[in-house]
Design an enzyme around this catalytic site. Structure first.
Site, PDB file in Angstrom:
ATOM      1  CE  LYS A   1      43.285  29.929  16.161  1.00  0.00           C
ATOM      2  NZ  LYS A   1      43.382  30.787  14.976  1.00  0.00           N
TER       3      LYS A   1
ATOM      4  CG  ASP B   1      45.191  30.187  11.828  1.00  0.00           C
ATOM      5  OD1 ASP B   1      44.136  29.781  11.295  1.00  0.00           O
ATOM      6  OD2 ASP B   1      45.356  30.213  13.066  1.00  0.00           O
TER       7      ASP B   1
ATOM      8  CE  LYS C   1      30.528  32.572   8.539  1.00  0.00           C
ATOM      9  NZ  LYS C   1      29.069  32.616   8.647  1.00  0.00           N
TER      10      LYS C   1
END
Ligand code: ATR
Length: 269
Positions: free
Chosen positions: A66, A102, A16
């Site tokens: 990551k 995050d 998204k």
């Protein structure tokens, strides 16, 4: 030409992030483009260097890259180093700067969107993988009094706790949990496979905020279990939007307001 950004992952089609960053760009009047990039599982580094050569200004990084992003960054922010993982790359004068938004995104969602202060709170963190590790420092910085890390594999929780060497951070087994926490964060990957981490019902009370880092059209098994035991529940959509806003602020120097896009994602027209 507009400044170019992207999100790199594998898979990536479901992301998204392009919609979120397009909304931020429109809101703040920034001229940029943001696209999905599928990198081969064994070709992340080469893919990033290709983006550098193509003149991209930055990239978000998602599953499963990551840790690779932390490894290839020329420089890491303090919070990316503490997290051991990078979700935001900035390309500046040929250098690759790695950061991790995050944790700040999780904190912003809890404090601003859910309206729950973390100051003096007892936090239970489920899981001890990269997702859990990435949020420990930001939770402490937001004032959490203690963070208890519960993990199926105890040794992994002990190892995570040892990397922080902070009296406020401790490890336990799921079976050791006998009293309620103020905030419970599901940072396990259990929801991906429709599973429930073995957290006892005693962890939840009416005042507990139970947040799953995952999101899906339906509540995750963790959210359903927590709600069934009276807790307030929240999925990971707010964290997703807030980590994006933090990344946008790093790149563009302006932090967008997240209210409208979060509402739109929750209630698509
Ligand atoms: P991530 O980068 O998303 O954190 P990870 O490093 O693979 O992914 O870590 C996954 C975490 O979810 C681990 O803490 C794992 O527990 P173990 O260390 O015991 O494997 C946890 N996890 C995954 N599935 C789970 C399940 N069904 N119940 C409880 N914990 C689970």
């Amino acid at each position: 030409m507009n400044d170019r950004y992207c999100v790199i992952g594998n898979p990536i089609a479901h992301s998204k992030s392009p919609d979120i960053h397009a909304a931020f760009a429109a809101q703040t009047g920034q001229a940029l483009t943001y696209q999905r990039e599928l990198a081969p599982l064994n070709g992340f580094e080469a893919h990033v260097h290709g983006l550098l050569r193509a003149g991209f200004r930055g990239a978000n990084v998602t599953v499963p890259f990551k840790l690779d992003a932390a490894r290839i960054a020329t420089r890491l922010s303090a919070r990316a180093r503490a997290a051991g993982a990078v979700n935001t790359l900035s390309f500046v004068d040929g250098a690759i700067l790695g950061d991790n938004t995050d944790g700040p995104g999780l904190v912003a969602d809890i404090v601003h969107n859910a309206g729950v202060s973390l100051s003096g709170k007892r936090v239970l963190l489920l899981g001890a993988g990269g997702a859990a590790r990435g949020v420990v420092l930001p939770l402490l910085e937001a004032g959490a009094a203690s963070i208890v890390v519960a993990n199926r594999t105890r040794a992994t929780a002990d190892a995570l706790v040892a990397t922080f060497a902070d009296a406020r951070v401790s490890a336990c087994e799921y079976g050791d949990i006998v009293q309620a926490f103020d905030v419970i964060v599901n940072a396990t990957s259990a929801s991906l496979s429709g599973a429930l981490p073995p957290v006892p019902a005693a962890a939840f009370a009416a005042a507990t905020l139970a947040l799953d880092m995952m999101y899906a059209a339906q509540p995750t098994p963790f959210m359903a279990f927590a709600a069934g035991h009276g807790a307030q529940v929240r999925d990971g959509l707010g964290m997703l939007v807030e980590q994006a806003a933090e990344a946008f602020a790093l790149w563009r120097g302006v932090r967008p307001d997240t209210t409208d896009i979060l509402h739109l994602l929750r209630h698509p027209a």
